[in-house]
Design a protein around this motif. Structure first.
Motif, short mmCIF file in Angstrom:
data_model
loop_
_atom_site.label_atom_id
_atom_site.label_comp_id
_atom_site.label_asym_id
_atom_site.label_seq_id
_atom_site.Cartn_x
_atom_site.Cartn_y
_atom_site.Cartn_z
N ASP A 66 0.77 -1.20 0.18
CA ASP A 66 0.01 -0.11 0.04
C ASP A 66 0.86 1.29 -0.18
O ASP A 66 0.35 2.19 0.11
CB ASP A 66 -1.09 0.11 1.31
N GLN A 67 2.15 1.14 -0.28
CA GLN A 67 3.18 2.19 -0.15
C GLN A 67 4.14 2.11 -1.44
O GLN A 67 4.49 1.02 -1.66
CB GLN A 67 3.81 2.33 0.97
N ILE A 68 4.40 3.19 -2.24
CA ILE A 68 4.99 3.37 -3.26
C ILE A 68 6.10 4.56 -3.00
O ILE A 68 5.62 5.40 -2.79
CB ILE A 68 4.52 3.40 -4.48
N ALA A 69 7.45 4.21 -3.51
CA ALA A 69 8.46 5.12 -3.60
C ALA A 69 8.95 5.24 -4.70
O ALA A 69 9.57 4.10 -5.23
CB ALA A 69 9.54 4.97 -2.28
N LEU A 70 8.97 6.38 -5.43
CA LEU A 70 9.37 6.49 -6.82
C LEU A 70 10.71 7.44 -6.90
O LEU A 70 10.73 8.40 -6.40
CB LEU A 70 8.39 7.10 -7.75
N ALA A 71 11.85 6.72 -7.46
CA ALA A 71 12.99 7.62 -7.97
C ALA A 71 12.90 8.35 -8.94
O ALA A 71 12.73 7.67 -10.23
CB ALA A 71 14.20 6.46 -7.86
N MET A 72 12.86 9.67 -8.96
CA MET A 72 12.28 10.59 -10.14
C MET A 72 13.49 11.39 -10.50
O MET A 72 14.03 12.17 -9.45
CB MET A 72 11.04 11.32 -9.59
N PRO A 73 13.80 11.67 -11.51
CA PRO A 73 14.90 12.58 -12.06
C PRO A 73 14.34 13.96 -11.92
O PRO A 73 13.07 14.45 -11.62
CB PRO A 73 15.11 12.42 -13.62
N GLY A 74 15.29 15.03 -11.63
CA GLY A 74 14.63 16.30 -11.13
C GLY A 74 14.96 17.14 -12.44
O GLY A 74 15.43 16.58 -13.38
N PRO A 75 14.55 18.35 -12.48
CA PRO A 75 13.84 19.19 -11.46
C PRO A 75 12.28 18.62 -11.33
O PRO A 75 11.66 18.23 -12.19
CB PRO A 75 13.90 20.72 -11.71
N PHE A 76 12.07 18.42 -9.95
CA PHE A 76 10.74 17.97 -9.67
C PHE A 76 10.34 18.43 -8.11
O PHE A 76 11.26 18.45 -7.23
CB PHE A 76 10.65 16.34 -9.52
N ASP A 77 9.18 18.88 -7.92
CA ASP A 77 8.80 19.10 -6.80
C ASP A 77 8.47 17.64 -6.03
O ASP A 77 7.42 17.05 -6.08
CB ASP A 77 7.56 20.07 -6.65
N TYR A 78 9.12 17.21 -5.12
CA TYR A 78 9.34 15.98 -4.50
C TYR A 78 8.08 15.79 -3.48
O TYR A 78 7.66 14.83 -3.28
CB TYR A 78 10.64 15.36 -4.20
N GLN A 79 7.89 16.87 -2.70
CA GLN A 79 7.15 16.96 -1.39
C GLN A 79 5.49 16.96 -2.17
O GLN A 79 4.87 16.28 -1.64
CB GLN A 79 7.26 18.08 -0.71
N ILE A 80 5.22 17.72 -3.09
CA ILE A 80 3.89 17.85 -3.81
C ILE A 80 3.85 16.60 -4.69
O ILE A 80 2.62 16.30 -4.92
CB ILE A 80 3.66 19.43 -4.27
N GLY A 81 4.73 16.30 -5.33
CA GLY A 81 4.58 15.56 -6.60
C GLY A 81 4.40 16.01 -8.10
O GLY A 81 3.76 15.35 -9.04
N VAL A 82 4.86 17.34 -8.16
CA VAL A 82 4.76 17.98 -9.42
C VAL A 82 6.08 17.99 -10.24
O VAL A 82 7.13 18.10 -9.82
CB VAL A 82 4.20 19.28 -9.39
N SER A 83 5.95 17.60 -11.76
CA SER A 83 7.08 17.59 -12.55
C SER A 83 7.29 19.13 -12.91
O SER A 83 6.68 19.75 -13.39
CB SER A 83 6.74 16.83 -13.76
N LEU A 84 8.69 19.39 -12.75
CA LEU A 84 9.43 20.47 -13.23
C LEU A 84 10.22 20.40 -14.28
O LEU A 84 10.93 21.46 -14.83
CB LEU A 84 10.10 21.10 -12.08
N ILE A 85 10.41 19.30 -14.74
CA ILE A 85 11.17 18.85 -16.12
C ILE A 85 10.90 19.72 -17.29
O ILE A 85 9.73 19.48 -17.81
CB ILE A 85 11.31 17.27 -16.21
N GLN A 86 11.85 20.52 -17.77
CA GLN A 86 11.41 21.10 -18.86
C GLN A 86 12.43 21.35 -20.25
O GLN A 86 12.17 21.49 -21.06
CB GLN A 86 11.12 22.83 -18.37
N VAL A 117 11.29 10.57 -4.39
CA VAL A 117 12.81 10.76 -3.95
C VAL A 117 13.64 11.15 -5.33
O VAL A 117 13.44 10.29 -6.36
CB VAL A 117 13.36 9.66 -3.20
N ASN A 118 14.37 12.00 -5.09
CA ASN A 118 15.30 12.30 -6.43
C ASN A 118 16.01 11.08 -6.69
O ASN A 118 16.44 10.05 -5.66
CB ASN A 118 16.42 13.48 -5.63
N ASP A 119 16.39 10.87 -7.70
CA ASP A 119 16.77 9.63 -8.29
C ASP A 119 18.44 9.32 -7.81
O ASP A 119 18.71 8.17 -7.43
CB ASP A 119 16.78 9.39 -9.83
N ALA A 120 19.19 10.41 -7.88
CA ALA A 120 20.55 10.38 -7.35
C ALA A 120 20.56 10.10 -6.12
O ALA A 120 21.52 9.42 -5.49
CB ALA A 120 21.30 11.67 -8.03
N VAL A 121 19.77 10.93 -5.22
CA VAL A 121 19.82 10.50 -3.86
C VAL A 121 19.27 9.21 -3.56
O VAL A 121 19.68 8.47 -2.76
CB VAL A 121 18.55 11.42 -3.16
#
Length: 296
Positions: A66-86, A117-121
């Motif tokens: 019931d829990q998912i953690a996604l390693a996501m490249p930035g830029p990204f608002d990791y707290q809110i979950g909004v993509s800022l990749i441009q 979570v940031n992918d490099a982190v």
């Protein structure tokens, strides 16, 4: 103690990989990897359909998740979950979208149980938690692929250092340390065309391939030497698809760093993307819930 299995996901520039983590054993559940190729230049609907599929397959197979953690490249608002990749040549169609709310609705999950979570982190956290970096005190991690990810671990804290946007030779550093550079450099030198690094490795004139990787090593050495300066790091760990060809650039990189007075214990991750999955879950869920239990 967290009892349930947790799903980790690695969002790469050309794929999504999901895997199930057993928090009691600190490891990936055997045979739980599921991977789909992604065209990151596609429209948002196509991309999110595939992300949802890769997650849904696991939720059906492992119903207790019931829990998912996604390693996501930035830029990204990791707290809110909004993509800022441009401007990274990938996932432009997702810019400004609330990915957390979309996935929660699509997968019928509580949005609070989806973390990013940031992918490099994530990569460095996985190396510290389950890989060779356990004994390192001051570590840099680079993920070399469709983009440049970078994280550091100092004084017990692992954080994103966003080296991709640092200036290098009049460009952002990511221009030189990503798949795009290899493709462009091959095209400049030969007048030919390759679409990805794997195709470069398969060209008939292997000397061209060798020369390009050695140039890459020289560039990375110059960049890291300038950025590290007098900072006291003891280790450098590499991940990402480009690192799979480390035999073509790592010896020259290590030699160059040493000649410039930068002495690091350097290695390529044995865990690979497994480090991202474990690290995303550990950093995004396990460590936070463990702190909450201690504070109660």
């Amino acid at each position: 103690m967290i009892d349930n299995l947790i799903l980790g996901a690695d969002i790469g520039g050309s794929h999504i990989t999901t895997g199930v983590i057993n928090p009691k054993l600190n490891c990936l559940v055997s045979d739980s990897i599921y991977r789909l190729p992604i065209d990151s230049k596609s429209n948002a609907e196509n991309i999110l359909d595939l992300w949802s599929e890769a997650i849904h397959v696991q939720l059906v197979k492992y119903s207790q998740i019931d829990q998912i953690a996604l390693a996501m490249p930035g830029p990204f608002d990791y707290q809110i979950g909004v993509s800022l990749i441009q401007d990274q040549g990938k996932y432009l169609s997702l810019y400004g979208m609330n990915i957390k709310q979309y996935l929660a609705k699509r997968l019928a999950l509580n949005s609070e149980n989806i973390v990013f979570v940031n992918d490099a982190v994530s990569f460095l956290s996985g190396e510290i938690y389950a890989g060779k970096a356990k004994s390192g005190k001051s570590i840099i991690a680079l993920t070399l692929g469709t983009g440049l990810g970078a994280a550091e671990h100092k004084n017990g804290l692992t954080r994103d250092i966003a080296l991709w946007q640092e200036s290098f030779r009049g460009f952002k550093a990511e221009h030189f340390f990503s798949t795009r550079w290899f493709i462009e450099r091959f095209n400049q030198i030969t007048g030919g065309k390759v679409d990805h690094v794997k195709a470069l490795l398969e060209v008939k004139d292997q000397q061209v391939c060798i020369d390009i990787f050695e140039e890459f090593a020289d560039n990375l050495c110059e960049f890291l030497t300038g950025w590290i300066g007098d900072s006291e790091f003891d280790s450098l760990v590499l991940g990402g698809n480009i690192s799979k060809s480390s035999n073509l650039f790592l010896p020259k990189l290590e030699q160059g760093l040493s000649q410039n007075g930068v002495h690091l214990d350097t290695w390529v991750s044995d865990l690979g993307e497994e480090a991202l999955l474990i690290g995303a879950v550990y950093n995004g869920i396990i460590s936070k819930e463990s702190k909450e239990l201690k504070n109660d």
